[in-house]
Scaffold this motif. Sequence first.
Motif, mmCIF file in Angstrom:
data_model
loop_
_atom_site.group_PDB
_atom_site.id
_atom_site.type_symbol
_atom_site.label_atom_id
_atom_site.label_comp_id
_atom_site.label_asym_id
_atom_site.label_seq_id
_atom_site.Cartn_x
_atom_site.Cartn_y
_atom_site.Cartn_z
ATOM 1 N N TYR B 34 17.766 -47.660 -30.340
ATOM 2 C CA TYR B 34 16.926 -48.410 -29.400
ATOM 3 C C TYR B 34 15.548 -48.696 -30.004
ATOM 4 O O TYR B 34 15.042 -49.823 -29.962
ATOM 5 N N PRO B 229 17.685 -57.484 -29.449
ATOM 6 C CA PRO B 229 18.072 -56.999 -28.110
ATOM 7 C C PRO B 229 19.445 -56.349 -28.085
ATOM 8 O O PRO B 229 19.728 -55.513 -27.214
ATOM 9 N N TRP B 230 20.289 -56.696 -29.069
ATOM 10 C CA TRP B 230 21.639 -56.098 -29.065
ATOM 11 C C TRP B 230 21.558 -54.622 -29.417
ATOM 12 O O TRP B 230 22.231 -53.790 -28.817
ATOM 13 N N VAL B 232 18.963 -52.783 -28.933
ATOM 14 C CA VAL B 232 18.334 -52.131 -27.772
ATOM 15 C C VAL B 232 19.398 -51.834 -26.714
ATOM 16 O O VAL B 232 19.439 -50.746 -26.127
ATOM 17 N N THR B 233 20.283 -52.787 -26.509
ATOM 18 C CA THR B 233 21.345 -52.609 -25.509
ATOM 19 C C THR B 233 22.261 -51.445 -25.878
ATOM 20 O O THR B 233 22.536 -50.570 -25.050
ATOM 21 N N VAL B 234 22.702 -51.433 -27.125
ATOM 22 C CA VAL B 234 23.588 -50.345 -27.558
ATOM 23 C C VAL B 234 22.871 -49.000 -27.430
ATOM 24 O O VAL B 234 23.420 -48.010 -26.945
ATOM 25 N N LEU B 236 20.410 -48.133 -25.434
ATOM 26 C CA LEU B 236 20.228 -47.685 -24.054
ATOM 27 C C LEU B 236 21.548 -47.261 -23.421
ATOM 28 O O LEU B 236 21.587 -46.312 -22.631
ATOM 29 N N PHE B 237 22.645 -47.935 -23.800
ATOM 30 C CA PHE B 237 23.935 -47.483 -23.272
ATOM 31 C C PHE B 237 24.308 -46.107 -23.842
ATOM 32 O O PHE B 237 24.920 -45.277 -23.147
ATOM 33 N N VAL B 304 17.202 -58.533 -18.558
ATOM 34 C CA VAL B 304 18.259 -57.549 -18.761
ATOM 35 C C VAL B 304 17.728 -56.244 -19.354
ATOM 36 O O VAL B 304 18.219 -55.155 -19.020
ATOM 37 N N LEU B 305 16.709 -56.322 -20.215
ATOM 38 C CA LEU B 305 16.181 -55.078 -20.780
ATOM 39 C C LEU B 305 15.522 -54.229 -19.695
ATOM 40 O O LEU B 305 15.661 -53.001 -19.673
ATOM 41 N N TYR B 308 18.087 -52.319 -17.793
ATOM 42 C CA TYR B 308 18.448 -51.027 -18.413
ATOM 43 C C TYR B 308 17.379 -49.974 -18.125
ATOM 44 O O TYR B 308 17.686 -48.833 -17.758
ATOM 45 N N TYR B 309 16.120 -50.364 -18.343
ATOM 46 C CA TYR B 309 15.040 -49.408 -18.062
ATOM 47 C C TYR B 309 15.104 -48.982 -16.583
ATOM 48 O O TYR B 309 14.888 -47.822 -16.241
#
Lengths: 70, 464
Positions: B34, B229-230, B232-234, B236-237, B304-305, B308-309
């Motif tokens: 992230y 952002p990808w 970051v997405t991975v 956060l998941f 979308v970020l 997640y937050y």
Amino acid sequence: MSTGLENWSNPETIGAIYPFVGSEMLMFGLLVAIWLLWHIICLVTESHEWDGDLQTLAGKPLPGEEYGDN
Amino acid sequence: MDNELSAFITIFTEFYYWVTVVFMFFIHVGFCVYEVGASRWRNHKHTLLKNTMIIPLVTVTWYLFGWWIYFAVPNGPGITGPLLEAGWATPWSEFMGSHLGGSTFQEGLSVENDGWWARINGVFFAAFLLFSWTAASIVSGACLERIRPSAYWILAVCIGSFFWVIDAAWGWHPDGWMVQLLGYHDAYASGVIHAIAGGFALGVIIVLGPRIGKFRADGTPRNINPHNPWLVTVGLFLIFSGFWGFYVACNIPMLDVGAGDGGSYFTATNIYLTPTTLSAITFNFLMSLSGGMLSAFIVSKGDVLWIYYGGLAGVIGASAGNDLYHPIQALIIGMGGAWVCYKGHFFAERVFKIDDPLGAVAVHGYAGVYGLIIAGFMLWGYPASMNPDYAHVSPLGQLAGAAIMFGLLGFLPGFIIAKILSAFGVLRVPRGVELAGLDLREIHVRYEEKEELRAALAKEPMDG
């Protein structure tokens, strides 16, 4: 002999199974020294690194330039 | 280990915590991924380095003193009692190594009283250690792209192996003085991990200052978007995945809490040894996560970020009481957590010029404090412990707890230690290096950007 363990019979009576039982305080001191030394080494080498970077940026060839690999 | 029931409980407990540790490792993987996704290309390696070295440093210091502190200072010491003996947790203890628990040779330890620790010590140590890494990693994100790694590692040891565990001993221990006197309830660590780490991070970044270029000359903030952002997405998941382990690690899997008639009653308990179930916390984890995401969607207008937050803030906002809430209550509280997080982040950025690149202070700090205060009202009157002599949960107790977690043990030490590091000139990377990128030495500046870089640097002082 690094341990007092001679066989695995009666496991219900066995306690510590690491080698050199009795040296725990010595190992503790060693770990403290490793930890503190690491921080000191890190602070010193990092300062040298930043100083070197600042010199580089002040007009000397940028990293890699002198090797023609840019 | 001499009968099937005690052997089963002991070995099951060992395995249970071991599994939580593996899950919680995902949190750290997630933080690394992230933060790299959120940082700019010229700082990637230092960003990774900063977060990766938390693992050995906090582990070593957790072994040296963190684990012992948890058991030694629940009374303050001096508030409800003295410093306590914790022979199984000192770094020179025979129980801090491979041990079968059948005999002891060190003074103060006995098979009868402490033998259980011979089996459980390592996995329980590790479960708490993973919380420690998390506390340190939360601070890492707030300091992104401008802190010297060596300074950060000192701060990481302070929060990860010292300050958070003091708050755990005080408020996350069945006999902690905050539990006894304030009725403090924080089952899944809204305050114990999140508020303290958020407060600590805020103290540090106030001293550290914003990234160069974050604020325009007129003081308005620029939005420095994540470069990837990808990732970051991975990341956060992965943090979401690890959060499951975090929740489960906050429980004791199987304990005889005793029936009212003096018989046995085996159950899972929370950290305060009061009964709960994995089903209860699974309901509430999912619903508070969902509440946070739903609310963040609305408040961020579909960013979308921030969704997640918001999911994280939703869980953190409900965590203090997620052993007891109804799932719909958890969802609504989670919605509030995400709202507080989003609004608090942009308010602090706009008004106080706080540069919190990953929203760490907001997600963990503000949502954590909110979670503690809400729990005080929602759980008002609940017994905080199995001990009937201890205080019950109350709004005032939770408010005091929030002030202790965020302010006294979080913000204040973070601010003071950062000030000391700053006074020695070792807190922030030199200005020129920050502009050129922290990875200057490692990755070499790209030739096509050389003139652009020099032109930019010519406008800036090079003396740091």
